[in-house]
Design an enzyme around this catalytic site. Structure first.
Site, PDB file in Angstrom:
ATOM      1  N   ARG A 244      11.832  -6.598   6.445  1.00 31.81           N
ATOM      2  CA  ARG A 244      11.783  -5.153   6.167  1.00 31.81           C
ATOM      3  C   ARG A 244      12.638  -4.399   7.194  1.00 31.81           C
ATOM      4  NH1 ARG A 244       6.105  -1.896   5.774  1.00 31.81           N
ATOM      5  NH2 ARG A 244       5.843  -2.367   7.990  1.00 31.81           N
TER       6      ARG A 244
ATOM      7  N   ARG B 177      11.245  -2.669  12.895  1.00 29.44           N
ATOM      8  CA  ARG B 177      10.105  -2.283  13.721  1.00 29.44           C
ATOM      9  C   ARG B 177       9.673  -3.446  14.616  1.00 29.44           C
ATOM     10  NH1 ARG B 177       5.787   0.284   9.642  1.00 29.44           N
ATOM     11  NH2 ARG B 177       4.419  -0.767  11.138  1.00 29.44           N
TER      12      ARG B 177
ATOM     13  N   ARG C  70      -9.463   2.073   8.867  1.00 27.92           N
ATOM     14  CA  ARG C  70      -9.098   0.695   9.176  1.00 27.92           C
ATOM     15  C   ARG C  70     -10.300  -0.072   9.732  1.00 27.92           C
ATOM     16  NH1 ARG C  70      -3.265   1.031   9.140  1.00 27.92           N
ATOM     17  NH2 ARG C  70      -2.311  -0.632  10.283  1.00 27.92           N
TER      18      ARG C  70
ATOM     19  N   LYS D  91       0.832  -1.224   0.000  1.00 25.15           N
ATOM     20  CA  LYS D  91       0.000   0.000   0.000  1.00 25.15           C
ATOM     21  C   LYS D  91       0.856   1.258   0.000  1.00 25.15           C
ATOM     22  CE  LYS D  91      -2.299   0.030   4.008  1.00 25.15           C
ATOM     23  NZ  LYS D  91      -1.564  -0.937   4.696  1.00 25.15           N
TER      24      LYS D  91
ATOM     25  N   ARG E 243      -1.210  -8.811  13.620  1.00 20.43           N
ATOM     26  CA  ARG E 243      -1.675  -7.674  12.806  1.00 20.43           C
ATOM     27  C   ARG E 243      -2.537  -8.176  11.649  1.00 20.43           C
ATOM     28  NH1 ARG E 243       3.657  -4.797  11.239  1.00 20.43           N
ATOM     29  NH2 ARG E 243       2.380  -3.255  10.180  1.00 20.43           N
TER      30      ARG E 243
END
Ligand code: AMP
Length: 213
Positions: free
Chosen positions: A127, A160, A88, A13, A171
Site C-alpha cells: 500500500r 507508512r 478498537r 474498512k 498490528r
C-alpha cells in the site's frame, strides 16, 4: 445513519466507509487519519500518539475517546456518521455508548469487514498513500500512473512506517487481542453484519446497501 465499521487493519474498512459515506451522505470519521494529522501537525496529542503508532500499538483510550467525543459534537456529525477505526476495544465501545447516550442517540449498524491475514499482509506491504489527499494505491493491483506520484494531486506517495511487515504482524496481533473482544461486546447486543473486504469494487456498493435493507 450511525455506523461503526470493525475489521483488522488492511481489511478494506476504509473503502467500505467511503462508499457508505457517499451513499448516505454522512461524514466518515477515521481515527487513524485524525491521529496521523495530529502527528504531522505536531500537536500535544500527536506528540504523545506518535510512539504508540510507530510501534503499531493502540493510543491510550482516554486520548482517543476525547478526540471522538469532540468530533461527534461537530455539526456535520449530528445527524449521522461512520466510524472507521473506532472503537478498537470494549472500553472504547463503552465510551462511545456513553457519548451517544448523553446526546440521546444510538448506533444503527455495526459492520464487521473480514479478510484473511495473508491477504492483509500483502495489501498493506504494497500500500502507498497520498499524505495530502488520502488517495490509496497498491503497487501491484492499483499502481499510480506515474511512479510514486499521486494521480489526484501529484504529491509524492508515502509508505507508512506502520505498513512495514514487522509492524503489520504486530498490528494484527493487537487487533486480535484488543479488538476481537469488541465483536463479542456488539454480538451480545445483537447488532453485527459481516461483509468480505475483497469484493470487487463494482459489487461493493450494492453489497453494502443490502446490509441496510
Ligand atoms: P489505522 O490507520 O486505523 O490502522 O490506525 C493507525 C494507528 O493509529 C493504530 O495502529 C493506532 O496506533 C492508532 N489508532 C487509530 N485508531 C485508534 C483507536 N481507535 N484507538 C487507539 N489507537 C488508534
Amino acid at each position: 445513519m450511525r455506523i461503526v465499521l470493525l475489521g483488522p487493519p488492511g481489511s478494506g474498512k476504509g473503502t467500505c466507509a467511503k462508499i457508505i459515506g457517499k451513499l448516505y451522505n454522512v461524514p466518515v470519521i477515521t481515527t487513524g487519519d485524525m491521529l496521523r494529522t495530529a502527528v504531522t501537525s505536531d500537536t500535544p496529542l500527536g506528540h504523545t500518539a506518535k510512539g504508540y503508532m510507530d510501534r503499531g500499538e493502540l493510543v491510550p483510550d482516554n486520548l482517543v475517546n476525547a478526540l471522538v467525543r469532540d468530533r461527534l459534537a461537530q455539526s456535520d456529525a449530528v445527524d449521522g456518521f461512520i466510524l472507521d477505526g473506532y472503537p478498537r476495544s470494549p472500553n472504547q465501545a463503552k465510551a462511545l455508548d456513553k457519548i451517544l447516550r448523553d446526546t440521546g442517540k444510538r448506533l444503527d449498524h455495526v459492520i464487521h469487514v473480514i479478510l484473511e491475514d495473508s491477504i492483509i499482509v500483502d495489501r498493506l506491504s504494497k500500500r502507498r498513500s497520498c499524505p495530502r489527499c488520502g488517495a490509496i494505491y497498491h503497487l501491484a493491483n492499483k499502481p499510480p500512473s506515474i511512479e510514486n506520484k499521486c494521480d489526484v494531486c501529484a504529491t509524492a506517495l508515502i509508505y507508512r512506517d506502520d505498513d512495514k511487515p514487522e509492524v503489520i504482524t504486530h498490528r494484527l496481533e493487537v487487533y486480535r487481542e484488543k479488538t476481537q473482544p469488541l465483536l463479542d461486546f456488539y454480538q451480545q447486543k445483537g447488532r453485527i453484519e459481516t461483509i468480505r473486504g475483497d469484493l470487487d469494487l463494482r459489487e461493493l456498493p450494492a453489497a453494502l446497501k443490502r446490509l441496510f435493507e
